[in-house]
Design a protein around this motif. Structure first.
Motif, PDB file in Angstrom:
ATOM      1  N   ASP A   1       0.839  -1.218   0.000  1.00 29.65           N
ATOM      2  CA  ASP A   1       0.000   0.000   0.000  1.00 29.65           C
ATOM      3  C   ASP A   1       0.861   1.251   0.000  1.00 29.65           C
ATOM      4  N   ASP A   2       1.855   1.184   0.852  1.00 31.43           N
ATOM      5  CA  ASP A   2       2.737   2.324   1.014  1.00 31.43           C
ATOM      6  C   ASP A   2       3.581   2.524  -0.260  1.00 31.43           C
ATOM      7  N   TYR A   3       3.916   1.413  -0.896  1.00 35.08           N
ATOM      8  CA  TYR A   3       4.679   1.453  -2.154  1.00 35.08           C
ATOM      9  C   TYR A   3       3.858   2.128  -3.250  1.00 35.08           C
ATOM     10  N   VAL A   4       2.621   1.704  -3.402  1.00 30.53           N
ATOM     11  CA  VAL A   4       1.773   2.271  -4.455  1.00 30.53           C
ATOM     12  C   VAL A   4       1.576   3.769  -4.230  1.00 30.53           C
ATOM     13  N   GLN A   5       1.349   4.151  -2.965  1.00 27.82           N
ATOM     14  CA  GLN A   5       1.121   5.567  -2.656  1.00 27.82           C
ATOM     15  C   GLN A   5       2.374   6.395  -2.921  1.00 27.82           C
ATOM     16  N   LYS A   6       3.516   5.855  -2.490  1.00 28.55           N
ATOM     17  CA  LYS A   6       4.750   6.615  -2.698  1.00 28.55           C
ATOM     18  C   LYS A   6       5.078   6.745  -4.183  1.00 28.55           C
ATOM     19  N   LEU A   7       4.778   5.695  -4.938  1.00 31.68           N
ATOM     20  CA  LEU A   7       4.991   5.787  -6.377  1.00 31.68           C
ATOM     21  C   LEU A   7       4.095   6.859  -6.981  1.00 31.68           C
ATOM     22  N   LEU A   8       2.856   6.866  -6.541  1.00 29.69           N
ATOM     23  CA  LEU A   8       1.914   7.853  -7.068  1.00 29.69           C
ATOM     24  C   LEU A   8       2.415   9.266  -6.748  1.00 29.69           C
ATOM     25  N   ASP A   9       2.905   9.433  -5.524  1.00 22.60           N
ATOM     26  CA  ASP A   9       3.463  10.740  -5.145  1.00 22.60           C
ATOM     27  C   ASP A   9       4.670  11.074  -6.026  1.00 22.60           C
ATOM     28  N   ALA A  10       5.368  10.021  -6.463  1.00 24.21           N
ATOM     29  CA  ALA A  10       6.549  10.223  -7.297  1.00 24.21           C
ATOM     30  C   ALA A  10       6.207  10.086  -8.773  1.00 24.21           C
ATOM     31  N   LYS A  11       4.933  10.325  -9.109  1.00 23.57           N
ATOM     32  CA  LYS A  11       4.482  10.402 -10.505  1.00 23.57           C
ATOM     33  C   LYS A  11       4.667   9.094 -11.286  1.00 23.57           C
ATOM     34  N   VAL A  12       4.310   8.000 -10.608  1.00 24.73           N
ATOM     35  CA  VAL A  12       4.309   6.714 -11.297  1.00 24.73           C
ATOM     36  C   VAL A  12       2.985   6.028 -10.998  1.00 24.73           C
ATOM     37  N   VAL A  13       2.213   5.709 -12.042  1.00 21.43           N
ATOM     38  CA  VAL A  13       0.996   4.921 -11.869  1.00 21.43           C
ATOM     39  C   VAL A  13       1.386   3.472 -12.106  1.00 21.43           C
ATOM     40  N   LEU A  14       1.351   2.682 -11.029  1.00 21.59           N
ATOM     41  CA  LEU A  14       1.892   1.321 -11.113  1.00 21.59           C
ATOM     42  C   LEU A  14       1.033   0.398 -11.973  1.00 21.59           C
ATOM     43  N   ASP A  15      -0.277   0.522 -11.842  1.00 21.19           N
ATOM     44  CA  ASP A  15      -1.171  -0.451 -12.472  1.00 21.19           C
ATOM     45  C   ASP A  15      -1.416  -0.096 -13.942  1.00 21.19           C
ATOM     46  N   PRO A  16      -1.033  -0.995 -14.864  1.00 17.85           N
ATOM     47  CA  PRO A  16      -1.230  -0.683 -16.288  1.00 17.85           C
ATOM     48  C   PRO A  16      -2.707  -0.472 -16.647  1.00 17.85           C
ATOM     49  N   ALA A  17      -3.607  -1.174 -15.962  1.00 14.59           N
ATOM     50  CA  ALA A  17      -5.036  -1.003 -16.258  1.00 14.59           C
ATOM     51  C   ALA A  17      -5.450   0.428 -15.921  1.00 14.59           C
ATOM     52  N   ARG A  18      -4.897   0.945 -14.840  1.00 15.99           N
ATOM     53  CA  ARG A  18      -5.210   2.316 -14.442  1.00 15.99           C
ATOM     54  C   ARG A  18      -4.636   3.298 -15.479  1.00 15.99           C
ATOM     55  N   ARG A  19      -3.428   3.020 -15.950  1.00 13.74           N
ATOM     56  CA  ARG A  19      -2.845   3.908 -16.971  1.00 13.74           C
ATOM     57  C   ARG A  19      -3.682   3.887 -18.247  1.00 13.74           C
ATOM     58  N   ARG A  20      -4.149   2.704 -18.615  1.00 12.44           N
ATOM     59  CA  ARG A  20      -5.004   2.613 -19.808  1.00 12.44           C
ATOM     60  C   ARG A  20      -6.275   3.429 -19.609  1.00 12.44           C
ATOM     61  N   ASP A  21      -6.867   3.316 -18.409  1.00 10.47           N
ATOM     62  CA  ASP A  21      -8.094   4.072 -18.138  1.00 10.47           C
ATOM     63  C   ASP A  21      -7.858   5.565 -18.258  1.00 10.47           C
ATOM     64  N   ILE A  22      -6.747   6.012 -17.692  1.00  6.94           N
ATOM     65  CA  ILE A  22      -6.446   7.442 -17.740  1.00  6.94           C
ATOM     66  C   ILE A  22      -6.322   7.886 -19.199  1.00  6.94           C
ATOM     67  N   VAL A  23      -5.548   7.118 -19.974  1.00  6.27           N
ATOM     68  CA  VAL A  23      -5.329   7.501 -21.370  1.00  6.27           C
ATOM     69  C   VAL A  23      -6.659   7.529 -22.122  1.00  6.27           C
ATOM     70  N   LEU A  24      -7.430   6.483 -21.968  1.00  4.49           N
ATOM     71  CA  LEU A  24      -8.681   6.383 -22.718  1.00  4.49           C
ATOM     72  C   LEU A  24      -9.633   7.504 -22.323  1.00  4.49           C
ATOM     73  N   HIS A  25      -9.768   7.690 -21.028  1.00  4.28           N
ATOM     74  CA  HIS A  25     -10.693   8.705 -20.535  1.00  4.28           C
ATOM     75  C   HIS A  25     -10.279  10.093 -21.023  1.00  4.28           C
ATOM     76  N   GLU A  26      -9.029  10.420 -20.832  1.00  2.57           N
ATOM     77  CA  GLU A  26      -8.581  11.769 -21.200  1.00  2.57           C
ATOM     78  C   GLU A  26      -8.596  11.967 -22.708  1.00  2.57           C
ATOM     79  N   ALA A  27      -8.271  10.910 -23.444  1.00  2.92           N
ATOM     80  CA  ALA A  27      -8.275  11.033 -24.906  1.00  2.92           C
ATOM     81  C   ALA A  27      -9.699  11.284 -25.401  1.00  2.92           C
ATOM     82  N   ARG A  28     -10.656  10.556 -24.829  1.00  8.85           N
ATOM     83  CA  ARG A  28     -12.058  10.762 -25.222  1.00  8.85           C
ATOM     84  C   ARG A  28     -12.490  12.186 -24.885  1.00  8.85           C
TER      85      ARG A  28
END
Lengths: 722, 316
Positions: free
Chosen positions: A201-228
């Motif tokens: 949990d702490d790893y995922v949060q720290k990565l997010l704070d350091a501008k890394v989205v760990l989960d590829p599904a989440r990155r796909r969602d962001i790209v798709l949503h923002e692109a639309r």
């Protein structure tokens, strides 16, 4: 129970390998945990361009203790045997073993071996480095002076283990000079500093704070949503593309979606060319006008950084590149338009289709010949078919298709239309490749149908002739797809074709006739040809090869019908029939359909039961007597009225069924067979087949065979289940 | 030296030569020997013996150089804004590849004015293979805002021999990079010397005529009879020099030495370039093409083997 957090931090992992690598990581680690007796609660794996990560929850802190009884030698066995036993059981003195009584065979020693479970962290310290060293990357490499291999240089490893509520321990191991620790890193540019991590949990949060989205599904969602959103805001809609989405999600740790423009003048190029250009070279999406469906002069790019100017420079840079790429594409397209398709054909003389099947030029001639033969059978204009077959492959030599092979066929259509070809000829340039797979559209225009069938049949007959058939999972020439394509074209267009005749025609004109490097008919191959190396392998178009190809079609048809929900036993029951029409796909399907309908009726079910009973009795009696009961019945040996009646009924039903089949009235044939039902029932009720009189018995058995024979007019009932 | 200290005409974003000098300076600061171009026609900077041969064997090696590269087939008579039959590559070779090679590369971009706070720099999979050199490696093409500006490769094999230690190779496409930092659309519009007005010399001033002339030569007039003969001669000479250079030790293969690996390799380079010219002239069929490539590869492999038996190749 403790959790494991495992991260492998490296230089950029190819996007196409990431998803598989995450799965492999999970499987390798968890399989080894289970093998070590460590049953865990759950595991999830992730990948970004720079890291593979795995979280395993609920691993027991220790392996369970193992207790095992080891059976030893007899009491009083030779010293050697005793010594071996002690060594194997880890004992120092035979007094440590117990003696088990056995009054029959004599007493023997038993050792109780207790193996204490080890702490899970120690087990992990063995498992994890092994996983790194044996990781199944499709391609891996060495770097620097080391011998370690990884997909790209591996820089650091995080491996922490401990219960959620406590500070975890570091799993103590190293892979060459890379030691496991608890230090990870953020985004390459936005947050390059290192940081320490504890749990997932702490790893995922720290990565997010350091501008890394760990989960590829989440990155796909962001790209798709923002692109639309970006497209929508401008009144457009995104042309969605799952493959591209997966790829770009694997190229960024921190997706930032931006929109750029290109000169609307480029929209004169076919939309597919623009899309391929922008997709293949730039990995950007295109957008379209939702009302017209045509492309808009915009593109959507996914960058990996939050630029200080809001992305202006990034957009400008991408626009420059896309402008240059589209200029190239426009140049290619316009250059292509300057040469007529037929003027390109000469070059095919130099292009080998397959070393044993001759050049593309030869293949085009063969396809044309076969397509012309097919034209009247599918209701197509012969001249149009010949023209289409001549031009259909020409776009392979165009600049655009050279650049974007996936546009083959489509460009042919555009170029054919541009040079004023008939619409059906142009359409065939594209559609003769169809259907490309089970989901693809089937051509319906007769010209396209003729060329599409000829293209696929030439391929199949050719590869069968040189014995390059698909085996198991290997089908490098996509022959299964070609056969399925033929089947779908025939069935979905309701075509009546005799495949055997067509394949024979194709075979007779197969690569064979052409000399040079191409093999000839086996009978024509001379010793000199073999000596000169012109003949790689002899080929033959013998009836056996043809039969084998037809069997392949039958097999594919079965697969296809089963996928459409047909009962495979009914397909078998029809395919098992001998005689005419077994290479007519449409007829086979209609028979199967009629049979299925018939078997749903009461008459059908009862008749099936009757036929099965008759067949079973026959099988048993024939086996016992070692003979076959076939042939005409002798009316003089009938003793019961039911024998007479059944005999008459069979004669009548068989005649009517065969006549109906000849008319292709399969439902009528079924009705005719159905009239047998009351007579079969009555026969089994009143007549004892195994009569004492041998001649009467044989006659009655022959009558049973008559039932079987009559039903063979519609199907082999013995293949039907139930 | 921060780039603001440079006189305007020397700034990488204003001058083609300034870009080259900035890269040379940067890599010199990283301990590279700055070499001059190899004095033969080659298709890419990789062919320079300072890369091909030096990548083989155990000895550390750090070098950087500009290499004029000839791709006869890419000529466009000076009419295409992006394609040239003669262009410059900036080549860096570091053996063994350092742990921070990616960072060194990014810092080199900063040295020529590409600021990652503004630009999107990406490492996109691109495996490299040279069939003629019998070489392959894994790495990326480096993207700046969607444009490929460099190739980044970890050599795994060269001339058929495993690279141990592994070299890291960086190849910058100088014209493309300069077009990017100068913000021009046409290569011939590049400012070459960083001066303005009457003093300004463009890339076109230097090379346009050459592109036109060589395109005519490469596609229409190159003497194919001579070239076929040159290929045979270069191939023959390479083998002759290789044979003459060997001092084989029949008892201990490792004690064998080679005395002429470099001259032999020159002939391999020569054969490769002649093949490229023949290919551009369209006189090599598809099937022959493969066999020519194989012939050059055999030469490259034999040269690699010879090199490994020299002092610089790590023998003795």
């Amino acid at each position: 129970m403790p959790d494991l957090l495992f991260e492998l931090f490296s230089e950029e992992i190819p996007a196409r390998m990431q998803a598989r690598a995450a799965e492999d990581l999970k499987k390798l680690v968890t399989d080894k945990l289970v093998d070590a007796g460590l049953v865990y609660d759950g595991a999830t794996a992730f990948a970004t361009p720079r890291r593979l990560a795995l979280a395993v929850q609920g691993i027991p802190a220790r392996q369970p203790d193992l207790r095992e009884e080891k059976k030893g030698p007899r009491v009083g066995a030779p010293d050697k045997a005793i010594e071996g036993f002690l060594k194997g059981a880890g004992l120092t003195d035979i007094a440590q073993a117990t003696v088990q009584k056995d009054p029959k065979k004599g007493d023997f020693y038993v050792a109780l071996v207790e193996k204490a479970g080890r702490p899970a962290i120690d087990v992990l310290a063995e498992i994890l480095p092994l996983v790194v060293r044996t990781f199944p990357w499709p391609k891996s490499m060495r770097w620097g002076s080391g011998r370690l291999t990884w997909v790209r240089p591996l820089h650091s490893i995080v491996a922490t283990f401990g219960p959620e509520t406590e500070d975890p321990d570091i799993v103590p191991f190293a892979v060459d000079h890379v030691a496991a620790g608890d230090v990870s890193r953020g985004h390459r540019f936005l947050a390059p500093a290192t940081f320490r991590v504890k749990h997932y949990d702490d790893y995922v949060q720290k990565l997010l704070d350091a501008k890394v989205v760990l989960d590829p599904a989440r990155r796909r969602d962001i790209v798709l949503h923002e692109a639309r959103q970006l497209a929508f805001a401008q009144g457009f809609e995104l042309v969605e593309d799952q493959g591209l989405l997966d790829e770009v999600a694997g190229l960024v740790e921190w997706p930032v979606v931006l929109m750029g423009s290109f000169d609307p003048a480029f929209l004169k190029i076919p939309g597919e060319v623009i899309r391929s250009t922008i997709r293949a070279n730039q990995k950007c999406f295109v957008v379209r006008d939702p009302k017209t469906g045509t492309l808009a002069p915009k593109f959507v790019l996914v960058s990996n950084t939050e630029a200080v100017d809001g992305g202006n420079a990034i957009v400008a840079g991408n626009e420059r590149v896309i402008r240059a790429r589209l200029s190239d594409a426009k140049f290619f397209y316009e250059t292509d338009l300057k040469t007529k398709l037929e003027d390109r054909l000469k070059k095919f003389d130099q292009i080998v289709f397959h070393e044993k099947l001759g050049t593309q030029a030869e293949r085009i001639v063969r396809i044309g010949r076969l397509a012309a033969e097919l034209a009247p059978l599918v209701g197509a204009n012969v001249d149009s078919v010949k023209r289409a077959a001549l031009l259909a492959k020409a776009d392979l030599l165009t600049e655009v298709v050279g650049e974007f092979p996936e546009l083959q066929g489509l460009m042919g259509k555009y170029y054919a239309l541009a040079q004023g070809e008939d619409a059906s000829v142009a359409a065939a340039c594209e559609e003769h490749y169809k259907p490309q797979g089970p989901a693809d559209r089937v051509p319906t225009d007769p010209v396209s149908i003729a060329v599409a069938l000829a293209d696929k049949l030439d391929t199949l007959v050719g590869f069968w002739a040189i014995d390059e058939k698909p085996t198991g999972s290997k089908d490098p020439y996509a022959l299964r797809r070609a056969a399925l394509g033929v089947i779908r074209i025939v069935l979905e267009n309701g075509l009546r074709l005799r495949l055997a005749d067509i394949a024979e025609f194709a075979g007779a004109h197969a690569p064979a006739r052409h000399v040079t490097i191409v093999p000839k008919l086996i009978s024509e191959v001379s010793e000199a040809d073999i000596q000169s190396g012109k003949i790689g392998t002899t080929i033959d178009h013998t009836p056996a090869r043809l039969a084998d190809l037809l069997a392949f079609f039958a097999d594919r048809l079965k697969v296809q019908l089963r996928e459409q929900g047909a009962r495979h036993d009914l397909v078998d029951a029809v395919l098992a029939l001998k005689g005419e029409g077994q290479d007519d796909l449409l007829q086979i399907v209609r028979r199967v359909e009629a049979l299925a309908k018939f078997l749903e009726t009461e008459d059908g079910k009862n008749l099936l039961a009757g036929v099965k009973r008759a067949t079973n009795i026959l099988r048993i009696e024939e086996k016992r007597d070692g003979t076959r009961y076939t042939g005409a019945v002798d009316a003089g040996l009938f003793r019961e009225a039911e024998e007479w009646q059944l005999s008459h009924a069979i004669e009548k039903a068989q005649g009517e069924a065969e006549a109906a089949v000849a008319r292709e009235d399969f439902a009528g044939a079924m009705s005719a067979i159905a009239t047998l039902r009351p007579h079969v029932d009555a026969y089994f009720e009143k007549v004892t087949v195994n009569a004492d009189d041998k001649a009467v018995r044989a006659n009655r058995l022959r009558l049973l065979d008559g039932i079987r024979a009559a039903t063979l007019a519609v199907a082999d009932f013995s293949r039907i289940e139930g | 030296m921060p780039k603001s200290d440079l006189p305007p005409h020397m700034r990488p974003e204003r001058s083609f030569q300034g870009l080259i000098l900035a890269l040379q300076r940067y890599w010199a600061d990283q301990g590279c020997v700055i070499l001059q171009p190899y004095d033969m026609e080659v298709g890419a900077g990789t062919f320079h013996p300072a890369t091909t041969l030096r990548a083989l064997g155990p000895k550390p090696w750090h070098a950087a150089y500009v290499q004029p590269s000839r791709r006869p087939k890419d000529g466009r008579y000076g009419e295409n804004p992006n394609r040239l039959q003669h262009y410059y590559q900036f080549q860096v070779i570091l053996k063994p590849s350092p742990e921070n090679l990616q960072q060194l590369y990014l810092d080199s971009l900063a040295a020529i004015g590409i600021d990652t706070a503004l630009h999107d720099v990406r490492f996109v999979e691109d495996d490299w293979e040279s069939p003629t050199l019998g070489a392959w490696g894994l790495g990326w093409e480096c993207w700046c805002d969607g444009m490929e500006v460099s190739q980044f490769t970890y050599f795994q094999q060269v001339a058929g021999f495993e690279c141990a230690p592994v070299s890291g190779e960086l190849t910058y496409g100088l014209e493309r990079l300069a077009m990017y930092v100068q913000g021009v659309e046409n290569v011939y519009d590049l400012n070459f010397n960083g001066r303005e007005g009457a003093e300004r010399v463009s890339y076109g001033d230097v090379f346009l005529q050459a592109e036109q002339e060589y395109s005519r030569h490469n596609f229409e007039h190159a003497d194919t009879t001579m070239l076929f003969e040159q290929f045979r001669m270069a191939e023959g000479a390479c083998k002759t020099y290789l044979d003459a250079g060997w001092r084989r030790d029949p008892k201990d293969a490792k004690a064998s030495r080679h005395l002429m690996a470099l001259p032999a390799y020159d002939q391999c380079i020569k054969a490769s370039h002649v093949f490229n010219l023949l290919d551009a002239r369209g006189v090599i069929s598809v099937t022959e093409r493969q066999s020519y490539i194989l012939r050059v590869r055999e030469l490259a492999k034999a040269c690699g083997e010879a090199w490994l038996a020299t002092a610089a190749g790590g023998a003795g």
